[in-house]
Design a protein around this motif. Structure first.
Motif, PDB file in Angstrom:
ATOM      1  N   ALA A 268       0.737  -1.577  -0.374  1.00 39.89           N
ATOM      2  CA  ALA A 268       0.226  -0.105   0.064  1.00 39.89           C
ATOM      3  C   ALA A 268       0.847   1.230   0.030  1.00 39.89           C
ATOM      4  N   THR A 269       2.221   1.342   0.602  1.00 46.00           N
ATOM      5  CA  THR A 269       3.209   2.769   0.990  1.00 46.00           C
ATOM      6  C   THR A 269       3.725   2.583  -0.451  1.00 46.00           C
ATOM      7  N   HIS A 270       3.742   1.813  -1.194  1.00 50.24           N
ATOM      8  CA  HIS A 270       3.916   1.284  -3.091  1.00 50.24           C
ATOM      9  C   HIS A 270       3.791   1.584  -3.950  1.00 50.24           C
ATOM     10  N   GLU A 271       2.022   1.699  -2.773  1.00 58.20           N
ATOM     11  CA  GLU A 271       1.479   2.173  -4.127  1.00 58.20           C
ATOM     12  C   GLU A 271       1.373   3.629  -4.259  1.00 58.20           C
ATOM     13  N   ALA A 272       1.445   3.869  -2.776  1.00 62.22           N
ATOM     14  CA  ALA A 272       0.782   5.625  -2.474  1.00 62.22           C
ATOM     15  C   ALA A 272       2.280   6.647  -2.862  1.00 62.22           C
ATOM     16  N   ILE A 273       3.442   6.127  -2.666  1.00 61.02           N
ATOM     17  CA  ILE A 273       4.906   6.539  -2.667  1.00 61.02           C
ATOM     18  C   ILE A 273       4.756   6.557  -4.410  1.00 61.02           C
ATOM     19  N   GLY A 274       3.885   5.607  -5.976  1.00 60.20           N
ATOM     20  CA  GLY A 274       3.567   6.549  -6.534  1.00 60.20           C
ATOM     21  C   GLY A 274       2.392   7.372  -7.368  1.00 60.20           C
ATOM     22  N   ASP A 275       1.316   6.935  -6.715  1.00 62.90           N
ATOM     23  CA  ASP A 275       0.515   8.341  -5.862  1.00 62.90           C
ATOM     24  C   ASP A 275       0.442   9.360  -6.328  1.00 62.90           C
ATOM     25  N   ALA A 276       1.488   9.625  -4.772  1.00 63.14           N
ATOM     26  CA  ALA A 276       2.334  10.839  -4.746  1.00 63.14           C
ATOM     27  C   ALA A 276       3.065  11.827  -5.592  1.00 63.14           C
ATOM     28  N   GLN A 277       3.549  10.558  -6.329  1.00 64.34           N
ATOM     29  CA  GLN A 277       4.646  11.136  -7.142  1.00 64.34           C
ATOM     30  C   GLN A 277       3.350  11.923  -9.009  1.00 64.34           C
ATOM     31  N   SER A 278       2.416  10.639  -8.935  1.00 65.77           N
ATOM     32  CA  SER A 278       2.072  11.429  -9.873  1.00 65.77           C
ATOM     33  C   SER A 278       1.073  12.884 -10.120  1.00 65.77           C
ATOM     34  N   ARG A 279       0.460  12.517  -8.518  1.00 66.92           N
ATOM     35  CA  ARG A 279       0.129  13.647  -8.099  1.00 66.92           C
ATOM     36  C   ARG A 279       0.482  15.101  -7.725  1.00 66.92           C
ATOM     37  N   LEU A 280       2.039  14.943  -7.625  1.00 68.26           N
ATOM     38  CA  LEU A 280       2.782  15.782  -7.223  1.00 68.26           C
ATOM     39  C   LEU A 280       3.532  16.470  -8.514  1.00 68.26           C
ATOM     40  N   GLY A 281       3.126  15.463  -9.966  1.00 65.92           N
ATOM     41  CA  GLY A 281       3.353  16.052 -11.547  1.00 65.92           C
ATOM     42  C   GLY A 281       5.489  15.410 -11.319  1.00 65.92           C
ATOM     43  N   ILE A 282       5.917  14.078 -10.825  1.00 64.87           N
ATOM     44  CA  ILE A 282       7.025  14.378 -10.729  1.00 64.87           C
ATOM     45  C   ILE A 282       7.125  12.841 -11.679  1.00 64.87           C
ATOM     46  N   LYS A 283       8.572  12.282 -11.308  1.00 63.71           N
ATOM     47  CA  LYS A 283       9.568  10.877 -12.400  1.00 63.71           C
ATOM     48  C   LYS A 283       8.481  10.276 -10.830  1.00 63.71           C
ATOM     49  N   LYS A 284       7.963   8.984 -11.929  1.00 57.74           N
ATOM     50  CA  LYS A 284       7.005   8.229 -10.920  1.00 57.74           C
ATOM     51  C   LYS A 284       8.204   7.066 -11.095  1.00 57.74           C
ATOM     52  N   ASP A 285       8.312   6.503  -9.676  1.00 60.17           N
ATOM     53  CA  ASP A 285       9.866   5.910 -10.295  1.00 60.17           C
ATOM     54  C   ASP A 285       9.559   4.887  -8.649  1.00 60.17           C
ATOM     55  N   PHE A 286       8.473   5.294  -7.730  1.00 60.46           N
ATOM     56  CA  PHE A 286       8.157   5.020  -6.400  1.00 60.46           C
ATOM     57  C   PHE A 286       8.887   4.551  -5.502  1.00 60.46           C
ATOM     58  N   SER A 287       9.760   5.413  -5.353  1.00 64.27           N
ATOM     59  CA  SER A 287      10.914   5.830  -4.563  1.00 64.27           C
ATOM     60  C   SER A 287      10.995   7.396  -4.244  1.00 64.27           C
ATOM     61  N   CYS A 288      10.880   7.673  -3.131  1.00 64.94           N
ATOM     62  CA  CYS A 288      10.336   8.611  -2.509  1.00 64.94           C
ATOM     63  C   CYS A 288      11.687   8.948  -1.806  1.00 64.94           C
ATOM     64  N   GLY A 289      12.581   9.653  -2.672  1.00 68.61           N
ATOM     65  CA  GLY A 289      14.070  10.472  -2.642  1.00 68.61           C
ATOM     66  C   GLY A 289      13.972  11.792  -2.203  1.00 68.61           C
ATOM     67  N   PRO A 290      15.380  12.277  -2.042  1.00 70.67           N
ATOM     68  CA  PRO A 290      15.515  13.702  -1.878  1.00 70.67           C
ATOM     69  C   PRO A 290      13.992  15.254  -2.481  1.00 70.67           C
ATOM     70  N   ASP A 291      14.307  14.220  -4.041  1.00 70.49           N
ATOM     71  CA  ASP A 291      12.777  14.962  -4.717  1.00 70.49           C
ATOM     72  C   ASP A 291      11.030  14.835  -3.954  1.00 70.49           C
ATOM     73  N   THR A 292      10.887  13.641  -4.513  1.00 73.93           N
ATOM     74  CA  THR A 292      10.007  12.811  -3.639  1.00 73.93           C
ATOM     75  C   THR A 292       9.487  13.674  -2.188  1.00 73.93           C
ATOM     76  N   TRP A 293      10.965  13.822  -1.006  1.00 74.98           N
ATOM     77  CA  TRP A 293      10.573  14.383   0.142  1.00 74.98           C
ATOM     78  C   TRP A 293      10.492  15.849  -0.260  1.00 74.98           C
ATOM     79  N   SER A 294      10.894  16.468  -1.517  1.00 76.08           N
ATOM     80  CA  SER A 294      10.769  18.440  -0.847  1.00 76.08           C
ATOM     81  C   SER A 294       9.117  18.653  -1.932  1.00 76.08           C
ATOM     82  N   HIS A 295       9.146  18.065  -3.005  1.00 72.34           N
ATOM     83  CA  HIS A 295       7.485  17.876  -3.416  1.00 72.34           C
ATOM     84  C   HIS A 295       6.406  17.783  -2.364  1.00 72.34           C
TER      85      HIS A 295
END
Ligand SMILES: [Zn+2]
Length: 268
Positions: free
Chosen positions: A237-264
């Motif tokens: 569920a968390t794996h899917e949520a990372i991808g979902d967050a990335q889609s919604r934030l308009g950033i690269k969807k790689d299912f890995s919450c690194g510095p770019d995803t954290w900052s968005h």
């Protein structure tokens, strides 16, 4: 030092988690007793936040807290226990790694270290405490106070015999109590030192475990109205949520919450 307009108090542990214990006392109860004395003395200048909650487990150090406290300081109350190797007694203040202590932190640490001596460092800078990280990500002026060691008889007896004095001194560190203070603007929020990224949390991806996973889960729930379990463990569920967050934030969807995803995700 300018007086805090209002001090917000969070009690560590609770909601079934007693925290550390010693001599027949537990941390959750002791810090709630201290907080209620602070509220009694401080009147309208002290707001003790919901003591029925476990603020760490429930991820409540979030944007909603920032909205209610604004630029005012928040203190999270704890008592420590010496687990084998660590210092056996003494109090200290913990702030987020990368932040400089402000005048309130310094005054608080000066009091705690002189009243409950024994720690080498009266202020420690921590990067692995979830509520300090959450507060940092939302710009909340926040510190943890470890008000002595509950499993040390000297610290515990001194705490128990002097709750009103300890409460008064903690309030005094924030300019509350004693002679009526001139109204003063609250201190600016603690700011990161140069070169220190605010969002330097560990990467969360499928299989990750730890507080950084809980931080992602609570941030995702808060931002996107999700219902992830906040359980420190990144399952499907968390794996899917990372991808979902990335889609919604308009950033690269790689299912890995690194510095770019954290900052968005945490950026305002
Ligand atoms: Zn604690």
């Amino acid at each position: 030092m300018s007086a805090a307009e209002k001090l917000y108090v969070i009690c560590g542990h609770g909601a079934g988690d007693p925290g550390a214990s010693g001599g027949g006392y537990n941390e959750a109860e002791r810090v709630r007793t201290l907080a209620s004395e602070m509220a009694r003395q401080g009147g309208s200048k002290v707001s003790v936040l919901d003591t029925s909650k476990n603020w760490y487990k429930s991820g409540l150090v979030n944007a909603a807290l920032k909205a209610s406290v604004g630029r005012n300081p928040v203190i999270e109350l704890h008592m420590d226990a010496a687990d084998g190797d660590g210092p056996a007694k003494g109090a200290h203040v913990a702030i987020r790694a990368g932040f400089s202590p402000d005048a309130w932190d310094t005054a608080l640490a000066d009091f705690l270290a002189s009243y409950f001596p024994g720690r080498a460092d009266k202020i420690t800078q921590r990067s692995n405490l979830a509520n300090l990280n959450r507060a940092a990500s939302h710009g909340i002026n926040y510190r943890l106070a470890e008000v002595g060691m509950i499993d040390d008889k000297v610290d515990r007896d001194k705490f128990n015999a002097n709750v009103p004095a300890v409460a008064a001194e903690i309030l005094a560190a924030f300019g509350i109590g004693g002679a009526p203070a001139e109204p003063a603007p609250p201190s600016p929020p603690q700011t990161p030192q140069k070169g220190e990224a605010v969002y330097n949390f560990k990467t969360v991806k499928k299989g990750s475990k730890g507080d950084h996973v809980s931080l992602f889960q609570s941030a995702y729930n808060e931002r996107f109205g999700g219902s992830l379990a906040v359980d420190k463990s990144a399952g499907p569920a968390t794996h899917e949520a990372i991808g979902d967050a990335q889609s919604r934030l308009g950033i690269k969807k790689d299912f890995s919450c690194g510095p770019d995803t954290w900052s968005h995700l945490l950026g305002t």
